[in-house]
Write a protein that holds these residues in place. Structure first.
Motif, PDB file in Angstrom:
ATOM      1  N   GLY A 122       1.161  -1.188   0.218  1.00  0.00           N
ATOM      2  CA  GLY A 122       0.029  -0.607  -0.322  1.00  0.00           C
ATOM      3  C   GLY A 122       0.956   1.368   0.506  1.00  0.00           C
ATOM      4  O   GLY A 122       0.327   1.908   0.620  1.00  0.00           O
ATOM      5  N   ALA A 123       1.968   1.399  -0.745  1.00  0.00           N
ATOM      6  CA  ALA A 123       2.951   2.331  -0.278  1.00  0.00           C
ATOM      7  C   ALA A 123       2.191   3.684  -1.110  1.00  0.00           C
ATOM      8  O   ALA A 123       2.467   4.900  -0.857  1.00  0.00           O
ATOM      9  CB  ALA A 123       4.324   1.804  -1.361  1.00  0.00           C
ATOM     10  N   ILE A 124       1.593   3.067  -2.622  1.00  0.00           N
ATOM     11  CA  ILE A 124       0.705   4.251  -3.179  1.00  0.00           C
ATOM     12  C   ILE A 124      -0.649   5.402  -2.559  1.00  0.00           C
ATOM     13  O   ILE A 124      -0.677   6.708  -2.398  1.00  0.00           O
ATOM     14  CB  ILE A 124       0.470   3.971  -4.561  1.00  0.00           C
ATOM     15  CG1 ILE A 124       1.347   2.794  -5.440  1.00  0.00           C
ATOM     16  CG2 ILE A 124      -0.236   5.257  -5.123  1.00  0.00           C
ATOM     17  CD1 ILE A 124       1.318   2.996  -6.606  1.00  0.00           C
ATOM     18  N   ALA A 125      -1.207   4.023  -1.423  1.00  0.00           N
ATOM     19  CA  ALA A 125      -2.623   4.106  -0.263  1.00  0.00           C
ATOM     20  C   ALA A 125      -1.403   5.598  -0.266  1.00  0.00           C
ATOM     21  O   ALA A 125      -2.459   6.805   0.631  1.00  0.00           O
ATOM     22  CB  ALA A 125      -3.350   3.183  -0.629  1.00  0.00           C
ATOM     23  N   LEU A 126       0.326   4.872   1.061  1.00  0.00           N
ATOM     24  CA  LEU A 126       0.370   6.324   1.787  1.00  0.00           C
ATOM     25  C   LEU A 126       0.728   7.851   1.493  1.00  0.00           C
ATOM     26  O   LEU A 126       0.308   8.152   2.286  1.00  0.00           O
ATOM     27  CB  LEU A 126       1.487   5.334   2.130  1.00  0.00           C
ATOM     28  CG  LEU A 126       1.316   3.890   2.823  1.00  0.00           C
ATOM     29  CD1 LEU A 126       2.875   3.521   3.265  1.00  0.00           C
ATOM     30  CD2 LEU A 126       0.325   4.095   4.512  1.00  0.00           C
ATOM     31  N   ALA A 127       1.479   7.497   0.453  1.00  0.00           N
ATOM     32  CA  ALA A 127       1.598   8.862  -0.573  1.00  0.00           C
ATOM     33  C   ALA A 127       0.158   9.677  -1.047  1.00  0.00           C
ATOM     34  O   ALA A 127       0.286  11.258  -1.210  1.00  0.00           O
ATOM     35  CB  ALA A 127       2.612   8.700  -1.771  1.00  0.00           C
ATOM     36  N   PHE A 128      -0.622   8.982  -0.923  1.00  0.00           N
ATOM     37  CA  PHE A 128      -1.897   9.652  -1.594  1.00  0.00           C
ATOM     38  C   PHE A 128      -2.660  10.324   0.150  1.00  0.00           C
ATOM     39  O   PHE A 128      -2.740  11.306  -0.197  1.00  0.00           O
ATOM     40  CB  PHE A 128      -3.586   8.554  -1.752  1.00  0.00           C
ATOM     41  CG  PHE A 128      -3.420   8.639  -3.474  1.00  0.00           C
ATOM     42  CD1 PHE A 128      -3.490   9.715  -4.186  1.00  0.00           C
ATOM     43  CD2 PHE A 128      -3.439   7.236  -4.010  1.00  0.00           C
ATOM     44  CE1 PHE A 128      -3.723   9.959  -5.367  1.00  0.00           C
ATOM     45  CE2 PHE A 128      -3.547   7.626  -5.296  1.00  0.00           C
ATOM     46  CZ  PHE A 128      -3.818   8.647  -6.604  1.00  0.00           C
ATOM     47  N   ALA A 130      -0.948  10.718   2.704  1.00  0.00           N
ATOM     48  CA  ALA A 130      -0.027  12.140   2.881  1.00  0.00           C
ATOM     49  C   ALA A 130      -0.723  13.710   2.494  1.00  0.00           C
ATOM     50  O   ALA A 130      -0.013  14.640   2.616  1.00  0.00           O
ATOM     51  CB  ALA A 130       1.614  12.232   2.452  1.00  0.00           C
ATOM     52  N   ARG A 131      -0.256  13.612   0.655  1.00  0.00           N
ATOM     53  CA  ARG A 131      -0.793  14.431   0.181  1.00  0.00           C
ATOM     54  C   ARG A 131      -1.955  15.322   0.550  1.00  0.00           C
ATOM     55  O   ARG A 131      -2.421  16.454   0.312  1.00  0.00           O
ATOM     56  CB  ARG A 131      -0.797  13.618  -1.600  1.00  0.00           C
ATOM     57  CG  ARG A 131      -0.864  14.946  -2.554  1.00  0.00           C
ATOM     58  CD  ARG A 131      -1.134  14.989  -4.349  1.00  0.00           C
ATOM     59  NE  ARG A 131      -2.171  14.236  -4.701  1.00  0.00           N
ATOM     60  CZ  ARG A 131      -2.569  13.752  -5.861  1.00  0.00           C
ATOM     61  NH1 ARG A 131      -2.050  13.969  -5.945  1.00  0.00           N
ATOM     62  NH2 ARG A 131      -3.611  13.423  -5.596  1.00  0.00           N
ATOM     63  N   ARG A 132      -3.163  14.055   0.794  1.00  0.00           N
ATOM     64  CA  ARG A 132      -4.383  15.127   1.146  1.00  0.00           C
ATOM     65  C   ARG A 132      -3.935  15.275   2.241  1.00  0.00           C
ATOM     66  O   ARG A 132      -5.413  16.793   2.273  1.00  0.00           O
ATOM     67  CB  ARG A 132      -5.807  13.918   1.255  1.00  0.00           C
ATOM     68  CG  ARG A 132      -6.027  13.097   0.382  1.00  0.00           C
ATOM     69  CD  ARG A 132      -6.990  11.863   0.516  1.00  0.00           C
ATOM     70  NE  ARG A 132      -7.557  11.391   1.132  1.00  0.00           N
ATOM     71  CZ  ARG A 132      -6.501  10.106   0.431  1.00  0.00           C
ATOM     72  NH1 ARG A 132      -6.771   9.296  -0.412  1.00  0.00           N
ATOM     73  NH2 ARG A 132      -6.179   9.075   1.921  1.00  0.00           N
ATOM     74  N   ALA A 133      -2.984  15.328   3.203  1.00  0.00           N
ATOM     75  CA  ALA A 133      -2.884  15.746   4.769  1.00  0.00           C
ATOM     76  C   ALA A 133      -1.928  16.929   5.229  1.00  0.00           C
ATOM     77  O   ALA A 133      -1.813  17.767   5.647  1.00  0.00           O
ATOM     78  CB  ALA A 133      -2.798  14.611   5.745  1.00  0.00           C
ATOM     79  N   GLY A 134      -2.061  17.314   3.408  1.00  0.00           N
ATOM     80  CA  GLY A 134      -0.964  18.699   3.225  1.00  0.00           C
ATOM     81  C   GLY A 134       0.039  18.756   2.889  1.00  0.00           C
ATOM     82  O   GLY A 134       0.983  19.041   2.678  1.00  0.00           O
ATOM     83  N   ALA A 135       0.780  17.263   3.465  1.00  0.00           N
ATOM     84  CA  ALA A 135       2.291  16.779   2.763  1.00  0.00           C
ATOM     85  C   ALA A 135       3.327  18.183   3.907  1.00  0.00           C
ATOM     86  O   ALA A 135       4.003  18.248   3.314  1.00  0.00           O
ATOM     87  CB  ALA A 135       2.372  17.288   1.416  1.00  0.00           C
ATOM     88  N   ALA A 150       6.514   7.566  -5.462  1.00  0.00           N
ATOM     89  CA  ALA A 150       6.711   8.063  -6.554  1.00  0.00           C
ATOM     90  C   ALA A 150       5.897   8.948  -7.345  1.00  0.00           C
ATOM     91  O   ALA A 150       5.954  10.010  -8.023  1.00  0.00           O
ATOM     92  CB  ALA A 150       8.206   8.090  -6.586  1.00  0.00           C
ATOM     93  N   LEU A 151       4.950   7.803  -7.949  1.00  0.00           N
ATOM     94  CA  LEU A 151       3.817   7.946  -8.828  1.00  0.00           C
ATOM     95  C   LEU A 151       3.300   9.365  -8.547  1.00  0.00           C
ATOM     96  O   LEU A 151       2.286   9.463  -9.608  1.00  0.00           O
ATOM     97  CB  LEU A 151       3.424   7.030  -9.645  1.00  0.00           C
ATOM     98  CG  LEU A 151       4.083   5.170 -10.138  1.00  0.00           C
ATOM     99  CD1 LEU A 151       3.586   4.386 -10.090  1.00  0.00           C
ATOM    100  CD2 LEU A 151       4.894   5.911 -11.142  1.00  0.00           C
ATOM    101  N   VAL A 152       3.251   9.655  -6.724  1.00  0.00           N
ATOM    102  CA  VAL A 152       1.977  10.547  -6.145  1.00  0.00           C
ATOM    103  C   VAL A 152       2.629  11.566  -6.373  1.00  0.00           C
ATOM    104  O   VAL A 152       3.624  11.229  -6.293  1.00  0.00           O
ATOM    105  CB  VAL A 152       0.970  10.058  -5.223  1.00  0.00           C
ATOM    106  CG1 VAL A 152       0.775  10.944  -4.376  1.00  0.00           C
ATOM    107  CG2 VAL A 152       0.702   8.990  -5.509  1.00  0.00           C
ATOM    108  N   ASP A 153       2.213  13.001  -7.657  1.00  0.00           N
ATOM    109  CA  ASP A 153       3.178  13.842  -7.133  1.00  0.00           C
ATOM    110  C   ASP A 153       2.643  14.771  -5.512  1.00  0.00           C
ATOM    111  O   ASP A 153       1.656  14.313  -5.411  1.00  0.00           O
ATOM    112  CB  ASP A 153       2.261  15.423  -8.115  1.00  0.00           C
ATOM    113  CG  ASP A 153       3.073  14.320  -9.416  1.00  0.00           C
ATOM    114  OD1 ASP A 153       3.858  14.045 -10.155  1.00  0.00           O
ATOM    115  OD2 ASP A 153       2.694  14.200 -10.684  1.00  0.00           O
TER     116      ASP A 153
END
Length: 508
Positions: A122-128, A130-135, A150-153
């Protein structure tokens, strides 16, 4: 310092809620206690962390009582993703790393006994998440997982291969050795799949395949063994346009939750899932505790191919009904609920009878010996509500050997895919989605037939006793046929062809 707090994330379906890993060192009998609704895999972190710190030459507070709390306490925690934050929390509480630097990051990673970092699910879900939380913090993951995430900007990502790499980056002052950034590295072009030109004859079936690709419609092929049903189904993905960025990220995020994870070489390649007919309902829709996605979610944005359709368990087939209608699946358990997208294109194949040779032309060696009752029981394994949700149903007839040998090479997939792409562009410009995904309220707006076509549809629906769903699905198919022809309105020709595909050959 006897208390350290490390930021991490759990997994809850496609969401990844924040978790605080709190580590407290106190005097008392030496022990390492884990609290916070941790499952068995998380509790085993005690031994992995202890061994990893020892093999890495880092001090472990053997004479202290160590309490690790995973907050919030009511959120279930699973897998070994908390190994790394627990180890760093122990080091920070023992003042072996800089707590101020630690607060700048979120961590997830499983540790080997030697301190190497292993990929997490679930690495991509973790990045998603983190981005929703404002990174607000950078995300530190094992190197393989960081490359996927890294596919998640919009998220700062660092990758590490060993515990000591992370510890080196958390040293105070100038002693810190920065972790490398994980950047998106687009993979090379995917290898082309099977080509439609390999299928000789079967012009009607290939036409239906093109219609299915152009509108995203579900398809059922019925025919004797060896007529080319599986060959046709395997060539459907080659007719579909490439995935856009949002589709690719959604598909990759779901794949990263599966047991095999996401393969970077499959980026922007539509998934194709083909479970065996012995698959259970849980394997198709997902399940377990915590709930994990099944085959229909793993096929999101791509193709779900079910060969030997009547041989699947009845419960498994009936579980397809709601996802085919809504494009999502909600898995409810006593303590948890997870919703996964399931916008897949169903392609199914079946024999007409138990022996498979019903309808074989006279004079051939293999003739059907099934009784009418056997045929009825076999075809009755597919319920009316399920068949009502399948847009296109077509017979794939048996071809005589002499006819098959004379048949010319078929049209290449590239030529058909070009027509499919043009038809889909028309749909997206007109309504913002493909025809199979039109809501009931949108059908009268975008699928309006002319007077003659509407009269033909009404007569057919009354004679065949169609439901409202069947009526709408025929209109969607007719709209796709008009898009392939470049027509603005649905005429009699498009409607007649759509009715032909809607007339079920099962149960005749």
């Amino acid at each position: 310092m006897t208390l350290a707090i490390v930021a991490s994330r759990a997994l809850d379906g496609l969401d990844a809620p924040a978790v605080q890993v709190e580590v407290h060192l106190a005097n008392g009998l030496p022990a390492l206690t884990l609290v916070g609704l941790a499952d068995t895999e998380v509790k085993e972190a005690r031994e992995r962390v202890r061994a990893a710190l020892a093999h890495s030459g880092l001090g472990f507070p053997h004479n202290k009582r160590i309490t690790v709390s995973l907050a919030p306490a009511d959120l279930p925690k699973e897998s070994g993703r908390f190994d790394l934050p627990i180890a760093l929390g122990i080091l920070a509480a023992n003042e072996q790393i800089d707590a101020a630097r630690l607060a700048r990051y979120e961590f997830a990673g499983e540790l080997s006994l030697a301190g190497e970092l292993r990929p997490v699910r679930g690495a991509i879900a973790l990045a998603f998440a983190a981005r929703r939380a404002g990174a607000q913090r950078a995300l530190v993951l094992p190197w393989e997982s960081a490359q996927q995430a890294a596919l998640v900007d919009g998220v700062v990502l660092h990758g590490a291969r060993h515990l000591m790499d992370v510890v080196g980056a958390l040293q105070p002052g100038d002693e810190a050795q920065p972790l490398p950034r994980a950047e998106r590295s687009p993979p090379g072009p995917a290898s082309p799949g099977p080509d439609l030109r390999d299928v000789r004859g079967q012009a009607a079936a290939k036409r239906v395949l093109e219609v299915a690709a152009a509108g995203g419609h579900s398809l059922l092929m019925i025919g004797a063994p060896g007529t080319g049903k599986s060959m046709l189904a395997q060539r459907l993905p080659g007719l579909l346009p490439p995935m856009d960025e949002d589709e690719a990220l959604a598909s990759a995020a779901i794949a990263s939750l599966g047991s095999k994870g996401f393969d970077l070489a499959r980026w922007r390649v539509r998934p194709v899932r083909a479970p065996h007919h012995s698959a259970s309902a849980a394997a198709l829709v997902g399940g377990g505790s915590p709930p994990r996605p099944g085959e229909i979610s793993l096929a999101h944005g791509g193709v779900l191919f079910l060969d030997e359709l009547p041989e699947f368990p009845r419960l498994a087939l009936e579980a397809l009904r709601e996802p085919l209608e809504t494009g999502r699946i909600t898995l409810s358990r006593a303590a948890r609920q997870a919703t996964y997208p399931a916008r897949f294109q169903l392609v199914a194949a079946m024999n007409p009878c138990p022996c498979g040779f019903l309808g074989t032309p006279a004079g051939q060696l293999r003739q059907c010996r099934c009784t009418p009752d056997q045929v009825a029981r076999y075809q009755g394994r597919l319920s009316g509500p399920l068949l009502d949700r399948i847009d296109l149903q077509v017979e794939v007839p048996t071809m005589a050997p002499a006819e098959l040998m004379r048949a010319p090479e078929g049209e290449p997939s590239a030529a058909v895919a070009a027509r499919v792409a043009l038809a889909r562009e028309r749909q997206l410009r007109r309504q913002g989605r493909i025809n199979a995904e039109l809501e009931a309220a949108d059908v009268p707006l975008h699928c309006q037939p002319d007077a003659a076509a509407a009269a033909l549809l009404q007569r057919a629906a009354e004679r065949l006793g169609w439901s409202g769903r069947g009526l709408h699905r025929s209109l969607r198919v007719a709209r796709t046929l008009a898009d392939l022809a470049g027509a603005d309105a649905i005429g009699v020709a498009e409607m007649a062809e759509a009715l032909q595909y809607r007339t079920s050959v099962v149960g005749r």
